[in-house]
Scaffold this motif. Structure first.
Motif, PDB file in Angstrom:
ATOM      1  N   UNK A 141     -13.668 -43.015  -7.167  1.00 10.04           N
ATOM      2  CA  UNK A 141     -12.945 -42.099  -7.544  1.00 10.04           C
ATOM      3  C   UNK A 141     -12.798 -40.973  -6.421  1.00 10.04           C
ATOM      4  N   UNK A 142     -13.654 -40.575  -5.490  1.00  8.78           N
ATOM      5  CA  UNK A 142     -13.611 -39.933  -4.549  1.00  8.78           C
ATOM      6  C   UNK A 142     -12.466 -40.418  -3.309  1.00  8.78           C
ATOM      7  N   UNK A 143     -12.600 -41.766  -3.144  1.00 12.63           N
ATOM      8  CA  UNK A 143     -11.582 -42.396  -2.233  1.00 12.63           C
ATOM      9  C   UNK A 143     -10.179 -42.109  -2.865  1.00 12.63           C
ATOM     10  N   UNK A 144      -9.966 -42.381  -4.169  1.00 18.17           N
ATOM     11  CA  UNK A 144      -8.779 -42.311  -4.856  1.00 18.17           C
ATOM     12  C   UNK A 144      -8.314 -40.910  -4.738  1.00 18.17           C
ATOM     13  N   UNK A 145      -9.195 -40.011  -4.891  1.00 18.03           N
ATOM     14  CA  UNK A 145      -8.906 -38.410  -4.640  1.00 18.03           C
ATOM     15  C   UNK A 145      -8.180 -38.208  -3.357  1.00 18.03           C
ATOM     16  N   UNK A 146      -8.974 -38.560  -2.436  1.00 19.82           N
ATOM     17  CA  UNK A 146      -8.675 -38.441  -0.941  1.00 19.82           C
ATOM     18  C   UNK A 146      -7.184 -38.969  -0.682  1.00 19.82           C
ATOM     19  N   UNK A 147      -6.827 -40.399  -1.304  1.00 20.27           N
ATOM     20  CA  UNK A 147      -5.552 -40.881  -1.095  1.00 20.27           C
ATOM     21  C   UNK A 147      -4.488 -40.315  -1.779  1.00 20.27           C
ATOM     22  N   UNK A 148      -4.784 -39.748  -2.941  1.00 25.36           N
ATOM     23  CA  UNK A 148      -3.874 -38.834  -3.695  1.00 25.36           C
ATOM     24  C   UNK A 148      -3.757 -37.603  -2.903  1.00 25.36           C
ATOM     25  N   UNK A 149      -4.261 -36.857  -2.142  1.00 23.45           N
ATOM     26  CA  UNK A 149      -4.302 -35.762  -1.384  1.00 23.45           C
ATOM     27  C   UNK A 149      -3.189 -36.203  -0.140  1.00 23.45           C
ATOM     28  N   UNK A 150      -3.660 -37.430   0.663  1.00 22.95           N
ATOM     29  CA  UNK A 150      -2.811 -37.764   1.507  1.00 22.95           C
ATOM     30  C   UNK A 150      -1.207 -38.066   1.024  1.00 22.95           C
ATOM     31  N   UNK A 151      -1.197 -38.609  -0.082  1.00 24.22           N
ATOM     32  CA  UNK A 151       0.024 -38.946  -0.656  1.00 24.22           C
ATOM     33  C   UNK A 151       0.854 -37.532  -1.190  1.00 24.22           C
ATOM     34  N   UNK A 152      -0.037 -36.771  -1.499  1.00 25.42           N
ATOM     35  CA  UNK A 152       0.651 -35.407  -2.145  1.00 25.42           C
ATOM     36  C   UNK A 152       1.232 -35.661  -3.413  1.00 25.42           C
ATOM     37  N   UNK A 153       0.557 -36.518  -4.058  1.00 28.13           N
ATOM     38  CA  UNK A 153       0.899 -37.006  -5.334  1.00 28.13           C
ATOM     39  C   UNK A 153      -0.262 -36.835  -6.609  1.00 28.13           C
ATOM     40  N   UNK A 154       0.139 -36.450  -7.803  1.00 24.46           N
ATOM     41  CA  UNK A 154      -0.697 -36.585  -9.009  1.00 24.46           C
ATOM     42  C   UNK A 154      -1.283 -37.998  -9.056  1.00 24.46           C
ATOM     43  N   UNK A 155      -2.372 -38.179  -9.973  1.00 25.29           N
ATOM     44  CA  UNK A 155      -2.780 -39.485 -10.203  1.00 25.29           C
ATOM     45  C   UNK A 155      -1.466 -40.435 -11.048  1.00 25.29           C
ATOM     46  N   UNK A 156      -1.024 -39.483 -12.075  1.00 16.72           N
ATOM     47  CA  UNK A 156       0.281 -40.148 -12.738  1.00 16.72           C
ATOM     48  C   UNK A 156       1.059 -40.875 -12.090  1.00 16.72           C
ATOM     49  N   UNK A 157       1.478 -40.337 -10.956  1.00 15.73           N
ATOM     50  CA  UNK A 157       2.463 -40.942 -10.100  1.00 15.73           C
ATOM     51  C   UNK A 157       2.429 -42.288  -9.453  1.00 15.73           C
ATOM     52  N   UNK A 158       0.846 -42.772  -9.238  1.00 12.37           N
ATOM     53  CA  UNK A 158       0.490 -43.975  -8.764  1.00 12.37           C
ATOM     54  C   UNK A 158      -0.008 -44.710  -9.747  1.00 12.37           C
ATOM     55  N   UNK A 159       0.146 -44.502 -11.192  1.00 11.90           N
ATOM     56  CA  UNK A 159      -0.490 -45.216 -11.920  1.00 11.90           C
ATOM     57  C   UNK A 159       0.662 -46.071 -12.628  1.00 11.90           C
ATOM     58  N   UNK A 160       0.284 -47.541 -12.784  1.00 12.62           N
ATOM     59  CA  UNK A 160       1.301 -48.418 -13.539  1.00 12.62           C
ATOM     60  C   UNK A 160       1.324 -48.485 -15.027  1.00 12.62           C
ATOM     61  N   UNK A 161       2.027 -47.843 -15.651  1.00 15.45           N
ATOM     62  CA  UNK A 161       2.192 -47.627 -16.965  1.00 15.45           C
ATOM     63  C   UNK A 161       2.056 -48.865 -17.848  1.00 15.45           C
ATOM     64  N   UNK A 162       2.687 -49.706 -17.037  1.00 16.08           N
ATOM     65  CA  UNK A 162       3.013 -50.998 -17.766  1.00 16.08           C
ATOM     66  C   UNK A 162       1.859 -52.107 -17.943  1.00 16.08           C
ATOM     67  N   UNK A 163       0.610 -51.736 -17.171  1.00 11.79           N
ATOM     68  CA  UNK A 163      -0.545 -52.581 -17.204  1.00 11.79           C
ATOM     69  C   UNK A 163      -1.343 -52.413 -18.645  1.00 11.79           C
ATOM     70  N   UNK A 164      -1.751 -53.466 -18.932  1.00 13.13           N
ATOM     71  CA  UNK A 164      -2.294 -53.476 -20.162  1.00 13.13           C
ATOM     72  C   UNK A 164      -3.697 -52.581 -20.267  1.00 13.13           C
ATOM     73  N   UNK A 165      -4.468 -52.343 -19.095  1.00 14.85           N
ATOM     74  CA  UNK A 165      -5.534 -51.298 -19.153  1.00 14.85           C
ATOM     75  C   UNK A 165      -4.859 -50.077 -19.460  1.00 14.85           C
ATOM     76  N   UNK A 166      -3.563 -49.263 -19.162  1.00 14.94           N
ATOM     77  CA  UNK A 166      -3.231 -48.103 -19.476  1.00 14.94           C
ATOM     78  C   UNK A 166      -3.112 -48.020 -20.741  1.00 14.94           C
ATOM     79  N   UNK A 167      -2.445 -49.082 -21.633  1.00 15.58           N
ATOM     80  CA  UNK A 167      -2.364 -48.970 -22.975  1.00 15.58           C
ATOM     81  C   UNK A 167      -3.523 -49.115 -23.791  1.00 15.58           C
ATOM     82  N   UNK A 168      -4.513 -49.995 -23.407  1.00 15.07           N
ATOM     83  CA  UNK A 168      -5.797 -50.124 -24.085  1.00 15.07           C
ATOM     84  C   UNK A 168      -6.505 -48.851 -24.080  1.00 15.07           C
TER      85      UNK A 168
END
Length: 119
Positions: free
Chosen positions: A42-69
């Protein structure tokens, strides 16, 4: 130029393969980060999101089964979504190119060129 760039990559993903090809055409051999084989923390992802300048929802694939489940949505708190992405890296958009403190979500793959210097 290998150590300067890290490409978050899935060999089964055509966009990832295209991004890698574009980089190699310009003489860049990035380190490959395979989040499906080696899930990020989670820390690595948080650093990646800071570098991207994006919120987590901008890099989440909403069509993946896990997202729905997991019943994730735009109302899911940021920290909870980061934890879900870390636990289920298939939901993470790819490819992503990281260059130092900067990063770009390479959708379309040609966006990797934004982080390269002039040809």
């Amino acid at each position: 130029m290998s150590g300067e760039y890290v490409l978050w990559f899935d060999p089964r993903c055509s966009a990832s393969r295209r991004a890698l090809s574009l980089l190699r055409e310009r003489g860049v051999e990035p380190a490959l980060r395979r989040p499906l084989e080696e899930p990020p923390s989670a820390d690595e992802l948080a650093a990646l999101l800071r570098a991207l300048g994006l919120p987590a929802r901008a890099v989440a694939r909403r069509d993946e089964d896990e997202y729905q489940v997991l019943r994730l949505s735009d109302r899911t708190p940021e920290a909870e979504l980061v934890e879900a992405l870390a636990a289920h890296p298939r939901m993470l958009e790819r490819p992503i190119l990281v260059a130092g403190a900067r990063a770009v979500l390479a959708r379309p793959p040609e966006r990797v060129l934004e982080l390269l210097g002039p040809p």
